[in-house]
Design a protein around this motif. Structure first.
Motif, PDB file in Angstrom:
ATOM      1  N   TYR A  16       0.839  -1.205   0.000  1.00  0.00           N
ATOM      2  CA  TYR A  16       0.000   0.000   0.000  1.00  0.00           C
ATOM      3  C   TYR A  16       0.873   1.253   0.000  1.00  0.00           C
ATOM      4  CZ  TYR A  16      -3.890  -3.127   1.013  1.00  0.00           C
ATOM      5  OH  TYR A  16      -4.832  -4.134   0.940  1.00  0.00           O
ATOM      6  N   ILE A  23      -4.814   0.987   3.576  1.00  0.00           N
ATOM      7  CA  ILE A  23      -5.192  -0.411   3.420  1.00  0.00           C
ATOM      8  C   ILE A  23      -6.642  -0.571   2.967  1.00  0.00           C
ATOM      9  CG2 ILE A  23      -5.861  -0.684   5.840  1.00  0.00           C
ATOM     10  CD1 ILE A  23      -4.785  -3.521   5.726  1.00  0.00           C
ATOM     11  N   LEU A  66      -2.389  -6.183  -5.317  1.00  0.00           N
ATOM     12  CA  LEU A  66      -3.555  -5.538  -4.703  1.00  0.00           C
ATOM     13  C   LEU A  66      -4.756  -5.470  -5.634  1.00  0.00           C
ATOM     14  CD1 LEU A  66      -1.816  -2.622  -2.757  1.00  0.00           C
ATOM     15  CD2 LEU A  66      -2.405  -4.932  -1.968  1.00  0.00           C
TER      16      LEU A  66
END
Length: 360
Positions: A16, A23, A66
């Motif tokens: 992140y 997050i 992610l």
């Protein structure tokens, strides 16, 4: 026998932080950060050399992890214990298998047309904010608000001019709001969200692929579109208004007799249900119409009634709001003993809907 491919090695640092996000960043924010940072640090932009090339690779790796729901969930569990899926607001549960970046489903309601002249569109929007009617103010209070956190999360990737434009338009919207709702967060956020879509449109077009872009447009404009230029109670508004007036005029003994009969009916205890093909999380205008009608009819009661009777009354009101979408038999069952008080004489089928998702 084909062996199982090894699981990718878990990165040791904060992915992140690589993307300059928190997050709980949404998939759309991850997409924006990835594209914006690549443009900023690409060797062709930042200059040649190993450092720029390595930074670009690290940005790509962070995006790969992610943007994949399963990999992101694994990373969160192992690098951010206690956060897991609950920390990812607005992020759907991961699918059973891995895949590329998940594209959000296309919005079901038609999106607003892209304005040819953004400045002119902003002027028209501000004028419309100033002319919000009491019914529209009530609807905005109940409408789903835009994702304020998304705009805040991508602010660091905007130019100074874009940030200044966002701050200016937020101030102008606040000044134009009617005094009665100037400090109403829901009304303000939906009004600002629509303006933010106008201001950020070119930037988002450049930094989001089509499915993500459509989703952001839909979320930023949803509350405004669900509330403004809509009848107070949706497409069946006159019938709902007549039902509210009928309930308000009931003598107390008659109201209690109906409420007692309603409380004894098991069908009325389940609360409002939605017709096939409509969902409250996707048809926000109809959800607002239903909630507002149920709120108003409970406020119109001339005397208190038991909780079971109130639930039955809400269910019947909800059915009346969505009468165009329910089969006749289902509509009859949901009305229950409130039919006479509502002034519903029969159940003629309404005209066939040309649009599956009417305004309301």
């Amino acid at each position: 026998m084909t062996g199982v491919p090894p699981r990718p090695m878990l990165p040791t640092d904060d992915l992140y932080a690589r993307l300059e996000l928190s997050i709980d960043a949404s998939p759309e924010a991850i997409e924006v950060a990835w594209r914006a940072l690549l443009k900023r640090h690409h060797p062709d932009v930042a200059g040649g050399g190993a450092d720029a090339d390595e930074r670009s690779k690290r940005i790509n790796v962070a995006h790969d992890w992610l943007a994949d729901p399963e990999l992101r969930d694994r990373y969160n569990r192992e690098r951010h214990p206690g956060a897991g899926r609950s920390a990812r607001r607005g992020v759907p549960a991961p699918p059973p298998r891995r895949g590329p970046s998940p594209a959000p489903a296309s919005p079901r309601r038609p999106l607003p047309r892209r304005p040819a002249d953004v400045d002119e569109a902003l002027v028209r929007h501000l004028e419309r904010v100033e002319r919000l009617t009491p019914d529209e103010q009530d609807r905005l209070t109940l409408a789903e608000t835009p994702p304020v956190a998304f705009v805040a999360s991508i602010a660091r990737f905007l130019s100074a001019e874009q940030v200044a434009a966002l701050e200016a338009v937020e101030k102008r919207v606040h000044e134009r709001l009617p005094r009665a709702v100037r400090w109403n967060a829901a009304v303000r956020d939906s009004s600002v969200g629509y303006a933010q879509e106008l201001v950020l449109g070119p930037f988002l077009d450049e930094h989001l692929s089509a499915p993500f872009r459509d989703r952001v447009r839909e979320r930023l404009t949803r509350g405004w579109s669900a509330a403004v230029d809509q009848p107070r109670y949706g497409p069946n508004g006159p019938a709902v208004a007549a039902a509210i007036a009928g309930i308000a005029a009931l003598p107390t003994p008659e109201l209690r007799r109906i409420a007692t009969a309603a409380a004894a009916d098991p069908a009325g205890r389940s609360g409002p249900t939605w017709p096939k093909g409509l969902r409250p999380d996707e048809d926000d205008a109809l959800r607002v119409s239903s909630e507002l009608a149920r709120r108003d009819i409970l406020a119109a009661l001339p005397a208190p009634i038991p909780a079971a009777g109130r639930r039955s009354l809400e269910r019947a009101t909800h059915a009346l709001v969505l009468r165009h979408a329910f089969p006749a038999a289902t509509f009859e069952e949901m009305l229950g003993p409130w039919r006479g008080a509502f002034g519903v004489a029969g159940t003629p089928r309404p005209s066939v809907r040309a649009n599956r998702h009417p305004r309301g």
